[in-house]
Design a protein around this motif. Structure first.
Motif, PDB file in Angstrom:
ATOM      1  N   GLY A 107       0.823  -1.207   0.000  1.00 52.78           N
ATOM      2  CA  GLY A 107       0.000   0.000   0.000  1.00 52.78           C
ATOM      3  C   GLY A 107       0.852   1.249   0.000  1.00 52.78           C
ATOM      4  N   LEU A 108       1.083   1.840  -1.178  1.00 51.41           N
ATOM      5  CA  LEU A 108       1.961   2.999  -1.282  1.00 51.41           C
ATOM      6  C   LEU A 108       1.236   4.257  -0.830  1.00 51.41           C
ATOM      7  CD1 LEU A 108       4.585   4.415  -2.229  1.00 51.41           C
ATOM      8  CD2 LEU A 108       3.518   4.604  -4.494  1.00 51.41           C
ATOM      9  N   SER A 109       1.705   4.854   0.259  1.00 52.89           N
ATOM     10  CA  SER A 109       1.190   6.141   0.701  1.00 52.89           C
ATOM     11  C   SER A 109       1.782   7.209  -0.206  1.00 52.89           C
ATOM     12  CB  SER A 109       1.582   6.391   2.153  1.00 52.89           C
ATOM     13  OG  SER A 109       1.065   7.615   2.612  1.00 52.89           O
ATOM     14  N   LEU A 110       0.929   7.972  -0.865  1.00 55.24           N
ATOM     15  CA  LEU A 110       1.398   8.881  -1.916  1.00 55.24           C
ATOM     16  C   LEU A 110       1.391  10.342  -1.506  1.00 55.24           C
ATOM     17  CD1 LEU A 110       2.226   9.422  -4.873  1.00 55.24           C
ATOM     18  CD2 LEU A 110      -0.218   9.471  -5.431  1.00 55.24           C
ATOM     19  N   GLU A 111       0.266  10.825  -1.012  1.00 54.72           N
ATOM     20  CA  GLU A 111       0.069  12.261  -0.842  1.00 54.72           C
ATOM     21  C   GLU A 111       1.102  12.898   0.077  1.00 54.72           C
ATOM     22  OE1 GLU A 111      -3.742  15.097   0.057  1.00 54.72           O
ATOM     23  OE2 GLU A 111      -3.392  13.438   1.443  1.00 54.72           O
ATOM     24  N   THR A 112       1.298  12.323   1.255  1.00 51.90           N
ATOM     25  CA  THR A 112       2.179  12.964   2.231  1.00 51.90           C
ATOM     26  C   THR A 112       3.623  13.058   1.746  1.00 51.90           C
ATOM     27  OG1 THR A 112       0.770  12.375   4.093  1.00 51.90           O
ATOM     28  CG2 THR A 112       3.079  12.831   4.572  1.00 51.90           C
ATOM     29  N   PRO A 113       4.260  11.965   1.317  1.00 45.57           N
ATOM     30  CA  PRO A 113       5.646  12.119   0.865  1.00 45.57           C
ATOM     31  C   PRO A 113       5.776  12.981  -0.380  1.00 45.57           C
ATOM     32  CG  PRO A 113       4.858   9.902   0.423  1.00 45.57           C
ATOM     33  CD  PRO A 113       3.837  10.555   1.285  1.00 45.57           C
ATOM     34  N   PHE A 114       4.773  12.967  -1.243  1.00 43.65           N
ATOM     35  CA  PHE A 114       4.843  13.796  -2.450  1.00 43.65           C
ATOM     36  C   PHE A 114       4.789  15.276  -2.094  1.00 43.65           C
ATOM     37  CE2 PHE A 114       3.016  16.225  -5.902  1.00 43.65           C
ATOM     38  CZ  PHE A 114       3.790  15.833  -6.988  1.00 43.65           C
ATOM     39  N   ILE A 115       3.800  15.660  -1.292  1.00 48.69           N
ATOM     40  CA  ILE A 115       3.657  17.075  -0.932  1.00 48.69           C
ATOM     41  C   ILE A 115       4.880  17.532  -0.138  1.00 48.69           C
ATOM     42  CG2 ILE A 115       2.306  18.734   0.386  1.00 48.69           C
ATOM     43  CD1 ILE A 115       1.003  17.831  -2.234  1.00 48.69           C
ATOM     44  N   TRP A 116       5.358  16.693   0.782  1.00 47.14           N
ATOM     45  CA  TRP A 116       6.540  17.072   1.561  1.00 47.14           C
ATOM     46  C   TRP A 116       7.754  17.203   0.659  1.00 47.14           C
ATOM     47  CZ3 TRP A 116      11.398  15.223   2.734  1.00 47.14           C
ATOM     48  CH2 TRP A 116      12.050  15.847   3.813  1.00 47.14           C
ATOM     49  N   GLY A 117       7.927  16.262  -0.247  1.00 48.79           N
ATOM     50  CA  GLY A 117       9.091  16.280  -1.109  1.00 48.79           C
ATOM     51  C   GLY A 117       9.155  17.504  -2.002  1.00 48.79           C
ATOM     52  N   VAL A 118       8.033  17.852  -2.650  1.00 50.00           N
ATOM     53  CA  VAL A 118       8.076  18.999  -3.562  1.00 50.00           C
ATOM     54  C   VAL A 118       8.136  20.309  -2.794  1.00 50.00           C
ATOM     55  CG1 VAL A 118       6.912  17.731  -5.400  1.00 50.00           C
ATOM     56  CG2 VAL A 118       5.546  19.105  -3.824  1.00 50.00           C
ATOM     57  N   THR A 119       7.528  20.354  -1.612  1.00 50.51           N
ATOM     58  CA  THR A 119       7.561  21.584  -0.816  1.00 50.51           C
ATOM     59  C   THR A 119       8.983  21.904  -0.381  1.00 50.51           C
ATOM     60  OG1 THR A 119       5.302  21.245  -0.028  1.00 50.51           O
ATOM     61  CG2 THR A 119       6.695  22.726   1.256  1.00 50.51           C
ATOM     62  N   ASN A 120       9.729  20.887  -0.004  1.00 53.30           N
ATOM     63  CA  ASN A 120      11.088  21.105   0.478  1.00 53.30           C
ATOM     64  C   ASN A 120      12.117  21.179  -0.643  1.00 53.30           C
ATOM     65  OD1 ASN A 120      11.240  20.993   3.630  1.00 53.30           O
ATOM     66  ND2 ASN A 120       9.721  19.482   3.029  1.00 53.30           N
ATOM     67  N   ALA A 121      11.701  20.838  -1.858  1.00 54.59           N
ATOM     68  CA  ALA A 121      12.639  20.887  -2.978  1.00 54.59           C
ATOM     69  C   ALA A 121      12.714  22.255  -3.627  1.00 54.59           C
ATOM     70  CB  ALA A 121      12.248  19.849  -4.028  1.00 54.59           C
ATOM     71  N   VAL A 122      11.667  23.077  -3.462  1.00 58.01           N
ATOM     72  CA  VAL A 122      11.590  24.355  -4.158  1.00 58.01           C
ATOM     73  C   VAL A 122      11.479  25.473  -3.144  1.00 58.01           C
ATOM     74  CG1 VAL A 122      10.309  25.727  -5.822  1.00 58.01           C
ATOM     75  CG2 VAL A 122      10.473  23.257  -6.122  1.00 58.01           C
ATOM     76  N   ASP A 123      12.396  26.408  -3.190  1.00 54.34           N
ATOM     77  CA  ASP A 123      12.387  27.569  -2.297  1.00 54.34           C
ATOM     78  C   ASP A 123      11.640  28.693  -3.000  1.00 54.34           C
ATOM     79  OD1 ASP A 123      12.815  29.344  -0.286  1.00 54.34           O
ATOM     80  OD2 ASP A 123      14.926  29.735  -0.779  1.00 54.34           O
TER      81      ASP A 123
END
Length: 534
Positions: free
Chosen positions: A168-184
């Motif tokens: 069961g791949l949890s998608l939303e949380t790691p995706f939103i966290w990843g892109v939020t922290n990747a772009v300043d």
């Protein structure tokens, strides 16, 4: 800055501070073993700040603004000095930010540096939530004697690995966290809302390994990693600190939420501490990951400060739980609490739910279409989670519901919740999502806890075992217990394309016809830990 101090006091519901005259030393340079320099801010009372107990916070989210006020100013006004460090590659600190991989070495080096500073006293407390809690576990087995306590909130010692379950791949949380922290990107409420909407829309992108580009205009290594590598992959070697938990030598106070993304791991860590005979306490409230009250601050100022000053913290039972439904706190000696026994509530024909065995009956059917996926409503979400009205969700044709008669007495459920669903799909690959709900006297259905499992070989009748989130909930007399069964909760979990293809590269979405069985040979049930049921 005094108006900010008064505002923080009101917003956090705290008593007046010992002082409001606090100073900040900005951009202290902390050298790492490889020559990289990390920056930190030190908050302390203007008078008498040196040698006070120190709170160490290591964060990828910056050191200024609201973070500086809540994590720096508030404790520094109330008996502590505070050091907030930006982890490698963030907010002025040198090196590249490679999420969760550098925190063991950098954390140990930082602790060694801190205890040698002339302003550091004889006691240190580690504190912080989410990533700020994970960095505590990364060093928990090699703490210097100056560290007296840990207060990790909304976190666990393996962090990303919970998202990467092969079932069961949890998608939303790691995706939103990843892109939020990747772009300043520039801050601001309107711009922030626009960014969040764009990132949510990006989750509809196919193939998923292009969603980061849709959200940010660039590749995000962390997103690519979570899509390409499951929890057992070599790529994640070194980020799992579960084995360090039993070796923790200081008292630990963990704070979690019933709708937090890391709750199962946080409970696992607490159990490991208890089994190892360590001093530990656990507090779980009715919170999501992004919606927590002042409990961590109060715990820092009572539990943390007492231990830092060589005193016993206020005594309380090890486990304190907010019981939803009853809307009250209750204390227990352990997790799971004693006196709660598993009771099977069987799915029945006609949408009924009862403790009796199901009769001979035909399966219920629904169609799941990943092009129109069953949506996530409330629950464990990066945002918009928690308790919600489930009326629109339950009206969908791809959601089955099973409901007890009106309860003639309260039913208190505390502990681990599971489900065993006998299931068949027209596709060999499918998901089973189960949600427990409380239906009140007016018929309003509110979610309690839920979980999902991915099934391979789903085109054969098999029993899907679903781990739901833990809970503490009282179903009131006059209410009803309801169980939902469906095949998705998007975008919390990645939608199952039905093809068996990788989530990262799948572009074809195939509808599936699903069957849920409830008969004597295939008795589907949710298993609830019920008080007094034995």
């Amino acid at each position: 800055m005094r108006p900010i101090s008064h505002l923080a006091q009101r917003m956090l519901g705290l008593p007046p501070p010992l002082t409001r005259d606090v100073v900040v030393q900005r951009d202290l340079r902390v050298p790492m073993a490889d020559g990289t320099t990390l920056l930190a801010d030190r908050w302390a009372p203007r008078s008498g700040g040196e040698r006070l107990p120190l709170v160490l916070v290591r964060s990828p989210y910056g050191r200024r603004g609201p973070i500086g006020v809540q994590l720096g100013r508030v404790p520094a006004e109330r008996g502590f000095q505070v050091l907030i460090q930006s982890v490698r590659g963030t907010h002025g600190s040198g090196g590249d930010f490679d999420p969760i991989r550098q925190e063991r070495d950098d954390g140990l080096t930082t602790l060694d540096w801190v205890v040698k500073q002339p302003w550091c006293g004889e006691s240190v407390v580690l504190a912080g939530a989410s990533y700020l809690g994970y960095v505590q576990w990364a060093v928990a087995d090699r703490l210097p004697p100056q560290v007296k306590a840990m207060i990790p909130n909304m976190t666990d010692s393996a962090l990303t690995l919970e998202f990467l379950r092969s079932d069961g791949l949890s998608l939303e949380t790691p995706f939103i966290w990843g892109v939020t922290n990747a772009v300043d990107e520039p801050a601001g409420v309107l711009r922030g809302l626009a960014q969040m909407r764009r990132r949510q829309r990006a989750l509809d992108t196919l193939p998923l390994d292009r969603a980061d580009v849709a959200a940010t205009g660039q590749r995000v290594p962390y997103i690519q990693d979570i899509l390409a590598h499951d929890a057992d992959a070599e790529r994640w070697t070194g980020i799992d600190h579960r084995h360090r938990v039993p070796a923790t030598t200081v008292p630990v106070s963990s704070i979690g939420g019933w709708y937090d993304i890391f709750l199962p791991g946080q409970i696992r860590d607490f159990q490991a501490l208890q089994e190892a005979g360590r001093e530990a306490r656990l507090t779980i409230g009715p919170w999501t990951h992004a919606n927590l009250d002042n409990t961590p601050t109060r715990e820092l100022l009572t539990f943390g400060l007492a231990l830092a000053q060589g005193r016993e913290p206020p005594r309380r039972p090890p486990v304190r739980l907010y019981v939803t439904g009853e809307e009250a706190w209750a204390d227990f000696a352990s997790w799971p609490p004693r006196g709660y026994w598993p009771r099977r509530f069987h799915l029945q024909p006609g949408g009924a739910l009862s403790t009796g065995a199901p009769p001979v009956s035909a399966p219920d059917r629904y169609r799941y279409d990943p092009a129109d996926p069953t949506p996530a409503v409330g629950g464990v979400r990066a945002s918009g989670g928690g308790r919600k009205d489930n009326a629109k969700l339950e009206a969908r044709p791809d959601v089955l519901t099973y409901t007890t008669p009106v309860l003639d007495q309260d039913v208190e459920v505390v502990g681990e919740v599971g489900a065993q669903i006998w299931f068949r799909s027209s596709r060999p690959f499918a998901d089973v999502f189960v949600r427990l709900c409380d239906v009140d006297e007016r018929g309003r259905s509110v979610n309690v806890c839920d979980g999902l499992v991915s099934v391979s070989g789903a085109d054969r009748v098999s029993r899907a075992t679903v781990r739901l989130w833990p809970t503490a909930h009282r179903f009131r007399r006059g209410h009803r217990i309801r169980v939902q069964v469906s095949s998705g909760s998007f975008p919390r979990f990645a939608r199952n394309p039905g093809t068996g293809e990788s989530h990262a590269t799948a572009v074809e979405l195939r509808p599936a016809d699903q069957e849920v069985y409830h008969d004597p040979a295939r008795p589907s049930a949710v298993v609830l830990p019920v008080h007094g049921a034995h």
